[in-house]
Design an enzyme around this catalytic site. Structure first.
Site, PDB file in Angstrom:
ATOM      1  N   ASP A 165       0.842  -1.208   0.000  1.00  0.00           N
ATOM      2  CA  ASP A 165       0.000   0.000   0.000  1.00  0.00           C
ATOM      3  C   ASP A 165       0.875   1.255   0.000  1.00  0.00           C
ATOM      4  O   ASP A 165       0.565   2.244  -0.641  1.00  0.00           O
ATOM      5  CB  ASP A 165      -0.950  -0.008   1.209  1.00  0.00           C
ATOM      6  CG  ASP A 165      -0.217  -0.233   2.529  1.00  0.00           C
ATOM      7  OD1 ASP A 165       0.584  -1.193   2.601  1.00  0.00           O
ATOM      8  OD2 ASP A 165      -0.421   0.552   3.480  1.00  0.00           O
ATOM      9  N   GLY A 469      52.551 -23.469  43.915  1.00  0.00           N
ATOM     10  CA  GLY A 469      53.529 -24.451  44.370  1.00  0.00           C
ATOM     11  C   GLY A 469      53.444 -25.781  43.645  1.00  0.00           C
ATOM     12  O   GLY A 469      53.984 -26.794  44.095  1.00  0.00           O
ATOM     13  N   SER A 538      46.248 -25.241  34.202  1.00  0.00           N
ATOM     14  CA  SER A 538      45.026 -25.878  33.653  1.00  0.00           C
ATOM     15  C   SER A 538      43.758 -25.303  34.283  1.00  0.00           C
ATOM     16  O   SER A 538      43.102 -25.957  35.080  1.00  0.00           O
ATOM     17  CB  SER A 538      45.076 -27.390  33.812  1.00  0.00           C
ATOM     18  OG  SER A 538      45.493 -27.784  35.098  1.00  0.00           O
TER      19      SER A 538
END
Lengths: 626, 301
Positions: A165, A469, A538
């Protein structure tokens, strides 16, 4: 109020007939009027009730963006955050039915940051309604949505050229957009592509043909959805049934319950249990409504086999003459859904069919440009990105390519720590090496080597902050064990970075790879019969767990060397904390990179309370005692 | 061949798949049984899913002590006839505190006798998965609910922590203390449920069928005076009216509709012509637009 005396509404009132459900998703940019279009479909097919409409009118006045008019989008934006922000953040499922069909509408959010939500909707959709704004034509987002639909194998696409439209109901505008789009998706190979000019706001060509587009000779959108044929031929695909549940109600009955993923199965058919490869024939197809002669894709049934076979949840029953592939190395397209980026090498969980199995993304081959599906170089993968990857699975799995089978070719990856679903995967093919590479069984094995050395090989894994450590204690442990005549080797985090891992830095991805390599080396050394002492920060639980799983039961001893951060900083044996705090060292664990404490370590060493010698003695006792 | 219309067959198979998944993936699942039509359909689906075996999980009814008498009769008969393992849980603290829907109000009553009671029961039995009959078509915030919906250790629902479910590959993993709510009827509509109940001949509570009942009209709702605990306001006199219920809950909070539908066929016909949603008859949703989402965050089912 009774409704019996009312005129039955024209649509939505009559039994959804023979065609069954059509599952379609709608996608488009935020401003394309997607929610408005669905709202319009629901309202005009009379699936919205008066009290819901009343609520909608209330909400429209409060949150609406359409001035005096009812804002249909608000009908769909269910979560508070969405209504307030005027965006759609999650997939909404809507349902409606007409005389000819019942529909499941999955309304997917448009923003790029919600690609995972759209992909979720696309994964089970048969058709996609893609919206474009007639005034704007194709946007990057439109291309991205089309590409995702292609990737997830949504085979049928309807292009709804909305707000026609506002484009003066112009045929030229419509034709130009359609030509543009058809050219763009040509390489994607959709089974069908249909375009409709619509005005969602005013209803043109939504449920009824509009007199304002006399040049458009095609059906209204709803008409099209009711009649479009999306059936591929499910009976043509080979039979697959992932075993979901083993039914053993009594000693006489043993059935394998599951939903037929594809193909068709009949009593007397030869089937194979995968991945084991054991064969049998179908003796019965049991349902609560009585035994059946045959079952097809989509049916939830219980199969009884003619022979006693070892079958459990997670196995795949497949046609004996067209079984699935079996392997543990695959190439797949991955859509990353995790908040954290993909770390190649990190162990995660894979769910494929009804099976859970460990898996690792071993390599990102290349990323995909989600607007064109063209390859891009990539070393990492973040949320909402798609890449072609190699995966290594912890045990052989049965699978098909996603192109051949949307069920047995699809999987998700789950993070072991957070349990979040982090990736949706589509298998391209199995990698040859899975079939060709055999583990050489050697006559002299781990047990033989260990016997010769008179020891029980294992990995003692020291984890903890820098300066806690770890190396100090590990060295003491090694000296004691050596003095007792045991064969040891020490893998020190710093030392391996001088050789094996000299190419790795300290990003999360590199840390993961660092641990993976050390883990593999440690495994070889255990195989050689050694007691291996690993001293590495880790920082991540997932990698420590992955190393544990590389090894046999009892072969991995996780030793948490516990020291408070301020004590480590005070010790600072290498002067690293000082550098990190001065900003001259980045990605330093404990400062600007996380450390995940072990949940259940085999041993905790409190270095603030006891001497290194005393603690080393505890470890030695543990290794000696086994 | 089965006589069900194809869309009901598809819905049935999907629900059976979900129910089997729950039984296989969790250690201590339970099925929430609310006695309504959705629960009846769900129970029927579960019996089909595990045929020829028995249900591999117990049923749990959270009894607020304000259910219609007909519901309790139906519940006990169903459990007996089908040999079900039924657990009935009442929040005794709430009973002792005298919580009731008239004096305490619907919000407090629902929170204490439903939400809190449910949490108590789940914790007491350490259930890790609770199967419920909620449908996505019921309410707007439900429309975005997952089939497997994760709840924190305190039973809260976090919209942002919900997991994507591509290809129906459900992620059933839990951290300690977490639990799952599972909705096998997610993709059913109210009409689907009624058509299925009719097609399969599933027994439902008689309150769904129209009958003469003593009714008081209050705040625009038709309330049935189910027992003598109903405090009549001055001027209120129960009148016999021909009514039935579209949804069932606590009788003081559940509105009836005038209807002549005395058979399943008539109910289905009425359903097809319905112009209001079933939740209109529930007082607990009327509070505010996002009330359901808030309740879910607090641990409502």
């Amino acid at each position: 109020m009774t409704a019996a005396d009312q005129d039955a509404p024209a649509r939505g009132a009559i039994e959804a007939a023979g065609r069954g459900q059509l599952r379609f998703l709608t996608c488009g940019s935020v401003d394309d009027g997607k929610s408005t279009l669905i709202g319009r479909l629901l309202v005009d097919s009379r699936r919205v009730f008066d009290d819901q409409l009343a609520a909608l009118e209330r909400d429209s006045r409060r949150f609406g963006t359409t001035g005096e008019d009812v804002d249909y989008a608000l009908l769909l934006d269910g979560l508070e955050a969405e209504r307030e922000q005027g965006i759609t953040i999650d997939v909404a499922w809507r349902f409606f039915a007409t005389a000819r069909r019942s529909f499941v509408v999955m309304d997917a959010p448009g923003h790029e940051q919600y690609t995972r939500n759209m992909a979720t909707a696309a994964s089970t959709a048969e058709l996609a309604v893609l919206l474009v704004d007639a005034r704007k034509g194709l946007l990057d987002q439109t291309r991205r949505h089309a590409a995702i639909c292609a990737l997830f194998r949504v085979r049928h696409v309807v292009l709804a050229v909305n707000k026609i439209d506002l484009a003066g109901f112009s045929q030229e505008t419509f034709d130009a957009i359609v030509a543009d789009f058809a050219a763009f998706v040509q390489p994607f190979g959709f089974a069908s592509l249909t375009a409709v000019p619509v005005s969602a706001r005013f209803g043109d060509n939504v449920v009824a043909a509009s007199p304002r587009t006399p040049w458009y000779g095609g059906p209204a959108l709803l008409d099209l959805l009711e009649t479009i044929d999306v059936e591929s031929d499910p009976a043509a695909a080979p039979f697959r049934l992932p075993v979901q549940w083993v039914a053993r109600p009594n000693a006489e009955f043993r059935g394998f319950a599951g939903t037929v993923a594809s193909g068709r199965v009949a009593v007397g058919d030869a089937v194979v249990v995968q991945p084991s490869g054991a064969g049998s024939t179908v003796a019965r197809i049991v349902t609560a409504d009585g035994d059946r002669d045959a079952a097809a894709a989509g049916d939830a049934v219980t199969l009884v086999l003619a022979d006693e076979r070892d079958v459990s949840r997670g196995d795949l029953l497949a046609a004996a003459d067209a079984p699935a592939e079996v392997g543990d190395q695959i190439q797949a397209h991955l859509l990353w859904m995790g908040e954290q980026p993909l770390l190649p090498g990190r162990a995660c969980l894979m769910r494929i069919g009804t099976r859970w199995v460990g898996a690792t993304v071993s390599q990102i081959r290349h990323r995909i440009d989600v607007r064109t599906l063209a390859p891009l170089a990539a070393r990492r993968l973040v949320l909402n990105e798609i890449a072609v990857c190699n995966l290594s699975v912890a045990a052989p799995i049965a699978f098909d390519s996603y192109a051949a089978d949307r069920t047995t070719g699809a999987f998700v990856l789950v993070d072991r720590e957070t349990n979040d679903t982090v990736a949706a995967g589509m298998i391209d093919f199995g990698l040859r090496r899975a079939a060709n590479l055999r583990w050489e069984r050697l006559a002299v094995d781990k047990a033989a080597r260990a016997r010769l050395k008179g020891q029980r090989p294992c990995v003692v894994w020291f984890t903890g902050l820098s300066g806690a450590g770890k190396s100090t204690i590990a060295r003491l442990v090694e000296q004691r064990l050596h003095a007792e005549g045991l064969h040891t080797y020490m893998l020190d985090g710093d030392n391996v970075r001088h050789g094996l891992n000299r190419d790795l830095g300290f990003t999360d991805a590199d840390r993961v790879e660092n641990i993976r390599r050390v883990g593999e080396v440690a495994k070889l050394m255990v195989d050689a019969g050694l007691i291996v002492l690993c001293a590495l920060i880790s920082p991540f639980r997932a990698e420590r767990q992955a190393v544990r799983e590389l090894l046999g039961a009892g072969e991995f001893v996780e030793v948490f060397v516990d020291a408070p951060l301020d004590l480590c900083m005070a010790r600072d044996p290498k002067g690293l904390y000082a550098k990190a705090r001065a900003g001259r060292l980045t990605n330093f664990t404990g400062i600007d990179s996380p450390y995940e404490r072990p949940d259940a370590p085999d041993l905790v060493l409190d270095t603030a309370a006891e001497s290194a010698e005393a603690l080393a003695e505890q470890v030695v006792a543990r290794v000696r005692g086994g | 061949m089965p006589s069900l219309p194809i869309h009901l067959r598809q819905l049935e198979a999907e629900s059976i798949g979900i129910l089997r998944e729950v039984a296989a993936a969790f250690e201590r699942p339970v099925m929430l049984y609310s006695i309504g039509k959705d629960s009846s359909a769900m129970l029927h689906l579960a019996r089909k899913a595990f045929f020829p075996g028995r249900l591999p999980f117990p049923l749990l009814h959270v009894d607020t002590t304000w259910k219609f008498r007909d519901m309790i009769t139906f519940r006990d008969r169903t459990a007996r006839d089908l040999g079900l393992d039924l657990i009935v849980h009442v929040n005794q603290e709430g009973v002792r505190a005298g919580v009731d829907p008239f004096r305490s109000g619907s919000a407090v009553h629902t929170r204490v006798m439903k939400t809190e009671a449910l949490k108590q029961a789940l914790e007491q039995h350490r259930f890790d998965a609770a199967i419920g009959g909620a449908r996505r078509d019921e309410e707007r915030s439900r429309a975005k609910e997952r089939v497997f919906s994760l709840r924190s250790a305190s039973h809260g629902w976090e919209p942002r922590r919900q997991r994507p479910e591509p290809w129906r590959l459900f992620n059933t993993r839990l951290a300690p203390g977490e639990s799952m709510r599972v909705f096998p009827l997610s993709n059913w509509t109210e009409r689907d449920v009624w058509e299925y109940v009719r097609a399969e001949g599933i027994p439902v509570v008689p309150l769904y069928f129209a009958a003469e009942r003593p009714v008081v009209e209050r705040d625009g709702m038709l309330l049935v005076v189910d027992d003598d605990r109903f405090p009549l306001r001055p001027g209120e006199v129960p009148r016999m009216r021909r009514v039935r219920f579209r949804t069932l809950g606590c009788y003081p909070l559940t509105g009836a509709i005038e209807s002549d539908a005395t058979t399943l066929d008539a109910i289905v016909a009425e359903m097809r012509a319905a112009t209001t949603s079933e939740r209109q008859g529930r007082l607990i949703d009327a509070d505010e637009t996002a009330s359901m989402e808030r309740k879910k965050r607090e641990g409502y089912f």
